[in-house]
Design a protein around this motif. Structure first.
Motif, mmCIF file in Angstrom:
data_model
loop_
_atom_site.group_PDB
_atom_site.id
_atom_site.type_symbol
_atom_site.label_atom_id
_atom_site.label_comp_id
_atom_site.label_asym_id
_atom_site.label_seq_id
_atom_site.Cartn_x
_atom_site.Cartn_y
_atom_site.Cartn_z
ATOM 1 N N ARG A 3 0.883 -1.154 0.060
ATOM 2 C CA ARG A 3 0.075 -0.041 0.019
ATOM 3 C C ARG A 3 0.879 1.260 0.075
ATOM 4 N N ARG A 4 0.534 2.203 -0.880
ATOM 5 C CA ARG A 4 1.531 3.388 -0.831
ATOM 6 C C ARG A 4 0.923 4.329 0.298
ATOM 7 N N LYS A 5 2.072 5.013 0.767
ATOM 8 C CA LYS A 5 1.595 6.006 1.693
ATOM 9 C C LYS A 5 1.518 7.510 1.203
ATOM 10 N N LYS A 6 0.136 8.015 1.522
ATOM 11 C CA LYS A 6 -0.111 9.349 0.851
ATOM 12 C C LYS A 6 0.311 10.298 1.938
ATOM 13 N N VAL A 7 0.990 11.280 1.116
ATOM 14 C CA VAL A 7 1.725 12.370 1.698
ATOM 15 C C VAL A 7 0.764 13.541 1.888
ATOM 16 N N TYR A 8 0.086 13.808 0.862
ATOM 17 C CA TYR A 8 -0.761 14.860 1.058
ATOM 18 C C TYR A 8 -2.013 14.797 -0.141
ATOM 19 N N GLU A 9 -3.386 15.198 0.237
ATOM 20 C CA GLU A 9 -4.262 15.405 -0.557
ATOM 21 C C GLU A 9 -5.066 16.503 -0.688
ATOM 22 N N GLY A 10 -4.998 17.095 -2.073
ATOM 23 C CA GLY A 10 -5.704 18.517 -2.184
ATOM 24 C C GLY A 10 -6.959 18.204 -2.848
ATOM 25 N N LYS A 11 -7.541 19.456 -3.557
ATOM 26 C CA LYS A 11 -8.910 19.274 -4.318
ATOM 27 C C LYS A 11 -8.704 18.475 -5.553
ATOM 28 N N ALA A 12 -7.642 18.585 -6.165
ATOM 29 C CA ALA A 12 -7.476 18.045 -7.359
ATOM 30 C C ALA A 12 -6.286 17.039 -7.288
ATOM 31 N N LYS A 13 -5.352 16.948 -6.551
ATOM 32 C CA LYS A 13 -4.393 15.974 -6.804
ATOM 33 C C LYS A 13 -3.980 15.056 -5.456
ATOM 34 N N ILE A 14 -3.552 14.078 -5.645
ATOM 35 C CA ILE A 14 -2.938 13.246 -4.220
ATOM 36 C C ILE A 14 -1.611 13.090 -4.509
ATOM 37 N N LEU A 15 -0.671 13.385 -3.504
ATOM 38 C CA LEU A 15 0.602 12.755 -3.599
ATOM 39 C C LEU A 15 0.939 11.731 -2.731
ATOM 40 N N TYR A 16 1.799 10.911 -3.145
ATOM 41 C CA TYR A 16 2.327 9.588 -2.599
ATOM 42 C C TYR A 16 3.631 9.616 -2.690
ATOM 43 N N GLU A 17 4.228 8.880 -1.613
ATOM 44 C CA GLU A 17 5.762 8.812 -1.508
ATOM 45 C C GLU A 17 6.102 7.989 -2.806
ATOM 46 N N GLY A 18 7.370 8.467 -3.307
ATOM 47 C CA GLY A 18 7.875 8.122 -4.606
ATOM 48 C C GLY A 18 8.667 6.902 -4.456
ATOM 49 N N PRO A 19 9.044 6.157 -5.610
ATOM 50 C CA PRO A 19 10.027 4.936 -5.590
ATOM 51 C C PRO A 19 11.253 5.075 -5.083
ATOM 52 N N GLU A 20 11.630 6.322 -5.209
ATOM 53 C CA GLU A 20 13.237 6.736 -4.930
ATOM 54 C C GLU A 20 13.238 7.744 -3.880
ATOM 55 N N PRO A 21 14.323 7.885 -3.088
ATOM 56 C CA PRO A 21 14.454 9.262 -2.147
ATOM 57 C C PRO A 21 14.258 10.336 -3.114
ATOM 58 N N GLY A 22 13.514 11.359 -2.490
ATOM 59 C CA GLY A 22 13.550 12.501 -3.080
ATOM 60 C C GLY A 22 12.356 12.690 -4.310
ATOM 61 N N THR A 23 11.538 11.752 -4.313
ATOM 62 C CA THR A 23 10.542 11.618 -5.335
ATOM 63 C C THR A 23 9.160 11.463 -4.750
#
Length: 253
Positions: A3-23
């Motif tokens: 399961r991916r870790k959600k970093v942030y969710e806004g009105k139009a987008k969701i950010l998840y942890e990336g596969p590499e550091p810094g992404t």
């Protein structure tokens, strides 16, 4: 699959942890534009189109040496992007009077401005993203004077690029907003274009089939594209063949 870790969710987008550091993985939703008043309903397929459109613009900026957080598109709704520290400002570049600027200064909508104007708005939805001056930004430590000089230079380069691309397909770029992020490369910090560039963050006027500008350079009846997401993607050649819209979204105020 983990399961991916959600970093942030806004009105139009969701950010998840990336596969590499810094992404990060940036997922585009179909929800209405962030900050819209009144709130907009979801537009089926909008996330797919905004993903492709933002890819087009960010890739174009990268190719001309304007740094962005975009790395590559992963699928129809997701991009791999660089993690950045977001400057808490919306940077708005205006080429024509419209929306809030027309109301605030009493300038007729559609009036060409003598030069592009850069404005700053403090990112805080609870406060309504108020407009702020450079003195506020520096006094409260949101950015330094050098940062602001670099932000203006970055925003104007983006404006030149977007205005040229849009004019080439019969669209006038009235104004747009940017988010800027900080990234560190060793001991060196640089500012990059972050978030997205899509119809959610632009005011676009169709120049095809409208009345000619009058002698003062003001379009008589400026108006948004009827279905800006689909039409813009079609003119730029990035429209997936299986996406159609039945609603007509409005643009930035």
């Amino acid at each position: 699959m983990a399961r991916r870790k959600k970093v942030y969710e806004g009105k139009a987008k969701i950010l998840y942890e990336g596969p590499e550091p810094g992404t990060l993985i940036q997922y585009y939703k179909d929800d209405g534009r962030a900050g819209a008043t009144p709130p907009q309903a979801a537009v089926e397929g909008k996330g797919v189109l905004n993903n492709r459109l933002s890819e087009f613009f960010m890739s174009g900026l990268n190719s001309i040496g304007v740094p962005t957080h975009f790395i590559r598109r992963l699928n129809m709704r997701e991009q791999l992007v660089r993690m950045a520290e977001i400057v808490p400002l919306e940077v708005v570049v205006r080429n024509f009077a419209a929306g809030e600027l027309s109301t605030r200064l009493g300038i007729p909508e559609g009036t060409a401005l003598p030069r592009p104007i850069v404005e700053y708005y403090f990112k805080d939805e609870k406060l309504g993203d108020p407009m702020v001056a450079e003195e506020h930004i520096i006094a409260f430590g949101w950015a330094s004077q050098q940062d602001l000089d670099d932000i203006v230079a970055l925003a104007l380069r983006v404006n030149d690029f977007l205005s040229g691309v849009m004019m080439g397909i019969g669209i006038r770029l009235a104004d747009f907003r940017l988010e800027v992020g900080r990234i560190w490369e060793g001991d060196f910090m640089r500012l990059i274009v972050a978030d997205e560039i899509s119809p959610d963050s632009c005011r676009l006027w169709d120049t095809r089939g409208t009345e000619a500008p009058d002698r003062e350079g003001v379009t008589r009846e400026p108006g948004p594209l009827a279905d800006v997401y689909t039409e813009l993607a079609r003119r730029l050649g990035v429209l997936p063949s299986n996406v159609t819209h039945t609603t007509k979204p409005t643009l930035i105020n």
